[in-house]
Enzyme design. Sequence first.
Site, short mmCIF file in Angstrom:
data_model
loop_
_atom_site.label_atom_id
_atom_site.label_comp_id
_atom_site.label_asym_id
_atom_site.label_seq_id
_atom_site.Cartn_x
_atom_site.Cartn_y
_atom_site.Cartn_z
N ASN A 9 0.69 -1.19 0.04
CA ASN A 9 0.06 -0.19 0.05
C ASN A 9 0.74 1.22 0.03
O ASN A 9 1.76 1.50 0.83
CB ASN A 9 -0.85 0.04 1.04
N HIS A 12 0.99 6.22 1.81
CA HIS A 12 1.48 7.08 2.54
C HIS A 12 2.77 7.71 2.05
O HIS A 12 3.36 8.69 2.50
CB HIS A 12 1.82 6.29 4.15
N HIS A 45 -5.58 3.43 -1.60
CA HIS A 45 -6.92 3.86 -1.18
C HIS A 45 -7.43 5.37 -1.35
O HIS A 45 -6.86 6.26 -1.19
CB HIS A 45 -7.08 3.87 0.43
N ARG A 47 -9.43 8.01 -0.81
CA ARG A 47 -10.21 8.42 0.24
C ARG A 47 -11.29 9.57 -0.22
O ARG A 47 -10.81 10.25 -1.28
CB ARG A 47 -9.63 8.78 1.38
N ARG A 51 -7.16 12.77 1.05
CA ARG A 51 -6.06 13.12 1.91
C ARG A 51 -4.84 12.62 1.68
O ARG A 51 -3.72 13.27 2.07
CB ARG A 51 -6.31 12.64 3.51
N GLU A 72 -8.89 0.52 -3.10
CA GLU A 72 -9.69 0.46 -2.11
C GLU A 72 -10.43 1.83 -2.11
O GLU A 72 -10.02 2.76 -2.20
CB GLU A 72 -9.00 0.57 -0.76
N THR A 103 -8.43 3.69 8.81
CA THR A 103 -9.77 2.83 8.96
C THR A 103 -9.99 2.26 10.25
O THR A 103 -9.29 1.38 10.73
CB THR A 103 -9.87 1.62 7.83
N GLU A 153 -10.97 -9.24 2.68
CA GLU A 153 -9.75 -8.98 3.69
C GLU A 153 -10.04 -8.94 4.86
O GLU A 153 -11.07 -8.13 5.30
CB GLU A 153 -9.02 -7.57 2.86
N HIS A 193 -3.83 -4.33 7.57
CA HIS A 193 -3.99 -3.41 8.42
C HIS A 193 -3.23 -3.37 9.64
O HIS A 193 -3.45 -4.26 10.51
CB HIS A 193 -5.48 -2.67 8.81
C1 LIG Z 1 -8.83 0.30 4.51
C2 LIG Z 1 -7.31 -0.18 4.60
O1 LIG Z 1 -7.34 -1.05 5.12
C3 LIG Z 1 -6.50 0.79 5.21
O2 LIG Z 1 -5.42 0.33 5.68
C4 LIG Z 1 -6.05 1.96 4.04
O3 LIG Z 1 -5.75 1.31 3.01
C5 LIG Z 1 -5.32 2.54 4.67
O4 LIG Z 1 -5.55 3.74 4.30
P1 LIG Z 1 -5.25 4.88 5.70
O5 LIG Z 1 -3.89 4.75 6.29
O6 LIG Z 1 -6.00 6.22 5.12
O7 LIG Z 1 -6.30 4.43 6.74
N1 LIG Z 2 -5.88 -2.87 3.42
C1 LIG Z 2 -4.74 -2.67 4.39
C2 LIG Z 2 -3.65 -1.89 3.65
O1 LIG Z 2 -3.68 -1.59 2.46
C3 LIG Z 2 -2.67 -1.54 4.51
O2 LIG Z 2 -2.74 -0.87 5.74
P1 LIG Z 2 -1.55 -0.60 6.63
O3 LIG Z 2 -0.26 -1.33 6.54
O4 LIG Z 2 -1.20 0.91 5.81
O5 LIG Z 2 -2.01 -0.09 8.01
#
Ligand SMILES: CC(=O)[C@@H](O)[C@H](O)COP(=O)(O)O
Ligand SMILES: NCC(=O)COP(=O)(O)O
Length: 243
Positions: A9, A12, A45, A47, A51, A72, A103, A153, A193
């Site tokens: 992911n 960030h 994701h 959003r 953000r 996402e 989330t 998931e 997550h």
């Molecule tokens: C939906 C989910 O699992 C989150 O981990 C997301 O992908 C991370 O994005 P945020 O850090 O903005 O919550």
């Molecule tokens: N769906 C979870 C994800 O994409 C990654 O979450 P995180 O490791 O950033 O908390």
Amino acid sequence: MKDILLGINVDHIATLRQARGTSYPDPAHAASLAEHAGADGITIHLREDRRHIQDRDVYVMAKTIQTRMNLEIAVTDEMIDIALDVKPAYVCLVPEKREELTTEGGLDVVGNLDKIKAAVAKLIDGGIKVSLFIDADKAQLDAAKACNAPYVEIHTGAYADAQTDVEMSKELEHIRQGVKYAASLGLIVNAGHGLHYHNVKPIAAMEDIYELNIGHAIVARAAIDGLDKAVRDMKRLMIEARA
Ligand SMILES: CC(=O)[C@@H](O)[C@H](O)COP(=O)(O)O
Ligand SMILES: NCC(=O)COP(=O)(O)O
């Protein structure tokens, strides 16, 4: 034992860019580096409050990702229209609250069955594989199955946030039972997550998990691991300027 896959992911990376409104660092660039390092897929994701990931990122990465995009999104008409336009390999439907830091909990499929079932049908008709981001609860898993979602998931946030060993073991067992139950329903099971370098192993050891999605911890480690070179590069430029 079958290999487990890793979806990275890159949200960030975009958080860092949005903090200054610069054009760098680019999540598309990060996605490409992650793929080069062995990522099996890229998760982003989009959003509703934009953000971190921007619409532009989704469209750019739809062209540049060489593995597969897992997009996402919240269950809204706007997001479903974007997904149907972009056509990522996967869409993961997630719950979203504007004021949340990240989330909180899984999608309430039980309480929103008709809405989610309709969204799943639309996305599947669009040729997209659909996953539902849910807690490891039997009722939610049954509802996910009833929605015809081929993937789920499992939300690992409560496990990641556990403050004591007892709490962590309890959450781990909850996930283990959920993963088993989901697999028995014929669902393909992903998880993610809050996973990091110190809590990933017990989750990765669960044989029925197909893929883990991990972002924040990997981006954080990359920032620390890359700091030494980043400082040296800047200092070299400054010294060169006076040579
Ligand atoms: C939906 C989910 O699992 C989150 O981990 C997301 O992908 C991370 O994005 P945020 O850090 O903005 O919550
Ligand atoms: N769906 C979870 C994800 O994409 C990654 O979450 P995180 O490791 O950033 O908390």
